[in-house]
Design an enzyme around this catalytic site. Structure first.
Site, PDB file in Angstrom:
ATOM      1  N   SER A  45      15.319 -48.903  -3.619  1.00 18.65           N
ATOM      2  CA  SER A  45      14.078 -49.656  -3.809  1.00 18.65           C
ATOM      3  C   SER A  45      14.066 -50.992  -3.084  1.00 18.65           C
ATOM      4  O   SER A  45      13.008 -51.607  -2.931  1.00 18.65           O
ATOM      5  CB  SER A  45      13.822 -49.881  -5.302  1.00 18.65           C
ATOM      6  OG  SER A  45      14.885 -50.611  -5.888  1.00 18.65           O
ATOM      7  N   THR A  66      15.377 -43.114  -5.603  1.00 16.92           N
ATOM      8  CA  THR A  66      14.752 -43.820  -6.723  1.00 16.92           C
ATOM      9  C   THR A  66      13.604 -42.982  -7.260  1.00 16.92           C
ATOM     10  O   THR A  66      13.054 -42.132  -6.555  1.00 16.92           O
ATOM     11  CB  THR A  66      14.190 -45.181  -6.273  1.00 16.92           C
ATOM     12  OG1 THR A  66      13.205 -44.973  -5.240  1.00 16.92           O
ATOM     13  CG2 THR A  66      15.292 -46.079  -5.732  1.00 16.92           C
ATOM     14  N   ASP A 146      -1.074 -44.010 -21.931  1.00 19.23           N
ATOM     15  CA  ASP A 146      -0.961 -43.504 -20.560  1.00 19.23           C
ATOM     16  C   ASP A 146      -2.343 -43.026 -20.122  1.00 19.23           C
ATOM     17  O   ASP A 146      -2.667 -41.838 -20.230  1.00 19.23           O
ATOM     18  CB  ASP A 146       0.059 -42.364 -20.489  1.00 19.23           C
ATOM     19  CG  ASP A 146       0.462 -42.030 -19.061  1.00 19.23           C
ATOM     20  OD1 ASP A 146      -0.438 -41.933 -18.204  1.00 19.23           O
ATOM     21  OD2 ASP A 146       1.667 -41.886 -18.797  1.00 19.23           O
ATOM     22  N   THR A 175       5.633 -48.086 -16.349  1.00 23.59           N
ATOM     23  CA  THR A 175       4.610 -47.583 -15.434  1.00 23.59           C
ATOM     24  C   THR A 175       5.009 -47.843 -13.987  1.00 23.59           C
ATOM     25  O   THR A 175       5.813 -48.731 -13.707  1.00 23.59           O
ATOM     26  CB  THR A 175       3.260 -48.287 -15.682  1.00 23.59           C
ATOM     27  OG1 THR A 175       3.359 -49.642 -15.230  1.00 23.59           O
ATOM     28  CG2 THR A 175       2.894 -48.266 -17.155  1.00 23.59           C
ATOM     29  N   ARG A 208       8.373 -52.133 -13.428  1.00 25.79           N
ATOM     30  CA  ARG A 208       8.108 -52.887 -12.208  1.00 25.79           C
ATOM     31  C   ARG A 208       7.738 -54.317 -12.605  1.00 25.79           C
ATOM     32  O   ARG A 208       6.945 -54.536 -13.518  1.00 25.79           O
ATOM     33  CB  ARG A 208       6.974 -52.242 -11.396  1.00 25.79           C
ATOM     34  CG  ARG A 208       7.378 -50.918 -10.748  1.00 25.79           C
ATOM     35  CD  ARG A 208       8.394 -51.146  -9.638  1.00 25.79           C
ATOM     36  NE  ARG A 208       8.803 -49.915  -8.964  1.00 25.79           N
ATOM     37  CZ  ARG A 208       9.872 -49.214  -9.266  1.00 25.79           C
ATOM     38  NH1 ARG A 208      10.639 -49.589 -10.286  1.00 25.79           N
ATOM     39  NH2 ARG A 208      10.200 -48.137  -8.581  1.00 25.79           N
ATOM     40  N   ASP A 232      14.092 -56.773 -17.281  1.00 22.78           N
ATOM     41  CA  ASP A 232      15.025 -56.267 -16.271  1.00 22.78           C
ATOM     42  C   ASP A 232      14.429 -56.397 -14.880  1.00 22.78           C
ATOM     43  O   ASP A 232      15.161 -56.380 -13.896  1.00 22.78           O
ATOM     44  CB  ASP A 232      15.371 -54.801 -16.551  1.00 22.78           C
ATOM     45  CG  ASP A 232      16.307 -54.224 -15.496  1.00 22.78           C
ATOM     46  OD1 ASP A 232      17.411 -54.788 -15.342  1.00 22.78           O
ATOM     47  OD2 ASP A 232      15.938 -53.242 -14.830  1.00 22.78           O
ATOM     48  N   GLU A 237      11.002 -60.397  -6.847  1.00 23.65           N
ATOM     49  CA  GLU A 237      12.438 -60.192  -6.691  1.00 23.65           C
ATOM     50  C   GLU A 237      12.764 -60.312  -5.197  1.00 23.65           C
ATOM     51  O   GLU A 237      11.958 -59.908  -4.362  1.00 23.65           O
ATOM     52  CB  GLU A 237      12.856 -58.803  -7.196  1.00 23.65           C
ATOM     53  CG  GLU A 237      12.749 -58.641  -8.695  1.00 23.65           C
ATOM     54  CD  GLU A 237      13.131 -57.233  -9.162  1.00 23.65           C
ATOM     55  OE1 GLU A 237      13.651 -56.450  -8.337  1.00 23.65           O
ATOM     56  OE2 GLU A 237      12.901 -56.924 -10.328  1.00 23.65           O
ATOM     57  N   HIS A 254      17.440 -56.117 -12.600  1.00 26.70           N
ATOM     58  CA  HIS A 254      16.857 -54.845 -12.142  1.00 26.70           C
ATOM     59  C   HIS A 254      17.931 -53.762 -12.060  1.00 26.70           C
ATOM     60  O   HIS A 254      18.097 -53.090 -11.034  1.00 26.70           O
ATOM     61  CB  HIS A 254      16.165 -55.020 -10.788  1.00 26.70           C
ATOM     62  CG  HIS A 254      15.195 -53.921 -10.465  1.00 26.70           C
ATOM     63  ND1 HIS A 254      14.152 -54.079  -9.581  1.00 26.70           N
ATOM     64  CD2 HIS A 254      15.099 -52.636 -10.908  1.00 26.70           C
ATOM     65  CE1 HIS A 254      13.470 -52.952  -9.480  1.00 26.70           C
ATOM     66  NE2 HIS A 254      14.026 -52.052 -10.283  1.00 26.70           N
ATOM     67  N   GLY A 257      18.240 -48.828 -14.657  1.00 22.33           N
ATOM     68  CA  GLY A 257      18.509 -47.444 -14.270  1.00 22.33           C
ATOM     69  C   GLY A 257      19.818 -47.229 -13.550  1.00 22.33           C
ATOM     70  O   GLY A 257      20.041 -46.153 -12.986  1.00 22.33           O
ATOM     71  N   TYR A 258      20.716 -48.207 -13.598  1.00 17.26           N
ATOM     72  CA  TYR A 258      21.906 -48.176 -12.754  1.00 17.26           C
ATOM     73  C   TYR A 258      23.119 -47.480 -13.363  1.00 17.26           C
ATOM     74  O   TYR A 258      24.256 -47.873 -13.100  1.00 17.26           O
ATOM     75  CB  TYR A 258      22.295 -49.605 -12.365  1.00 17.26           C
ATOM     76  CG  TYR A 258      21.719 -50.072 -11.051  1.00 17.26           C
ATOM     77  CD1 TYR A 258      20.468 -49.642 -10.629  1.00 17.26           C
ATOM     78  CD2 TYR A 258      22.406 -50.953 -10.238  1.00 17.26           C
ATOM     79  CE1 TYR A 258      19.929 -50.076  -9.441  1.00 17.26           C
ATOM     80  CE2 TYR A 258      21.879 -51.397  -9.037  1.00 17.26           C
ATOM     81  CZ  TYR A 258      20.638 -50.958  -8.643  1.00 17.26           C
ATOM     82  OH  TYR A 258      20.111 -51.390  -7.452  1.00 17.26           O
TER      83      TYR A 258
END
Length: 375
Positions: A45, A66, A146, A175, A208, A232, A237, A254, A257-258
């Protein structure tokens, strides 16, 4: 065949090496010289992929390891006849477990039971749907928001953002970033939304950065609004707001998801897509890539209460391990990206075998994602 890969994509050199010559480079900024003669580009990303980057190059396939794709101009790639693949859902489990790690920490600190709370989930895709299932397994009420899915008539009970603003004790955003159109998410949590939150709410953004208006959030916190915040992702950024960092409860660079599993899924998904694009389809068995976890097995006695669940979750991943380093170095240029680049191996709950006394406990832990069994 020359394949350029982000140097921080795990297992990329070994996998893509099956298909051609691999050149590993930094992702931000990506050195333009590396693209000369490249047939394919694999990014994360941090790399913006568009006409400015690829015009005049011979790249014919782009993969991003990603789930999100807002850093890629997919319309231009299609127009230019360049193949493309993302890795939807690759890190969804890791993000869910990040949210749980943060909530368990806040629950212990502030003395509340998660079962007594209502969680509003904004964005019910790969992450949001998994989060909802695990919360439901714990008996926690959820409200789903949603609009695209609601308008499609999907078989769920959806609520408006205003409903969540009124009724949810915890609101967590998952989202994509849409800057325009009927489902615009840019500054979805704006000054008006924040102002309308009742006291004591918990706000989480692990999607995001610009989905939450960071300037409005800082203003609300500086004005003394009673709001717990977990961030996060940031706007922008890597140059996050230091005053905002100082005021949020949990801050990370960020990395939600790591997980090692999530990163490996991202790499393998784009590898499989690229091999198919070449007419040489190959599949990868994920566990064969992963090393043994640092803690392989634990035994518990009795039914796991919230305190026990927190201990199990934090045994695998404690969000404080990422909060503390960010606060220590955030003021230094380049440190946000350095923390991400040199991120230590982090596993998912599925890597931990939990031996239980009874089937009820094992079933609950299995539903949460642990490798649980009666023994």
């Amino acid at each position: 065949m020359k394949i350029v890969v982000d140097e921080n994509m795990p297992y990329a050199e070994a996998l893509f090496g099956r298909l051609g010559e691999v050149v590993a480079v930094r992702g931000r900024p990506l050195p333009a010289a590396a693209l000369v003669g490249a047939d394919a580009l694999m990014v994360r990303s941090v790399t913006t992929v568009n006409q400015a980057l690829l015009a005049g190059q011979r790249v014919r396939f782009v993969g991003t390891a990603t789930a999100g794709t807002d850093h890629v101009d997919t319309a231009w790639l299609a127009q230019a006849g360049i193949g493309f693949s993302a890795a939807p859902g690759c890190n969804a489990i890791a993000v869910v477990e990040y949210v749980f790690s943060a909530l368990m920490l806040l629950a212990e600190r502030d003395g509340f039971a998660l079962r007594d709370k209502t969680v509003g989930i904004v964005g019910v895709g790969n992450v949001g749907s998994r989060l909802q299932r695990r919360l439901t397994a714990l008996g926690i009420r959820t409200l789903l928001c949603d609009p695209p899915r609601a308008d499609r008539g999907d078989d769920e009970q959806f609520h408006s953002l205003a409903d969540l603003q009124r009724e949810a004790d915890i609101i967590t955003f998952h989202t994509p970033l849409n800057k325009s159109g009927p489902y615009r998410t840019l500054h979805l949590a704006d000054a008006d939304f924040l102002r309308g939150l009742p006291p004591g709410r918990i706000l989480i953004n692990a999607g995001r950065g610009a989905v939450v208006d960071n300037a409005a959030l800082l203003q609300a916190l500086e004005a003394g609004q009673d709001l717990r915040v977990v961030l996060d992702v940031w706007e922008p950024e890597p140059m996050l707001s230091l005053p905002l960092l100082a005021r949020v409860d949990i801050a990370t660079p960020h990395i939600a998801g790591y997980s090692l599993e999530g990163k490996a899924r991202g790499t393998t998904q784009v590898f499989e897509a690229f091999s198919t694009f070449l007419g040489q389809p190959q599949s990868v068995v994920l566990p064969s890539l992963l090393p043994p976890p640092p803690v392989a097995s634990v035994r518990i006695h009795g039914h796991p209460d919230q305190a026990m669940l927190k201990r199990l979750m934090h045994l695998v991943y404690d969000v404080r391990r990422d909060d503390v380093p960010l606060r220590r170095v955030a003021a230094q240029e380049g440190e946000f990206d350095r923390l991400r680049k040199h991120y230590p191996a982090r596993r998912e709950w599925s890597s931990l075998q939990v031996l239980c006394d009874d089937c009820t406990s094992a079933s609950l832990l299995t539903a949460l994602g642990f490798d649980a069994r009666v023994a």
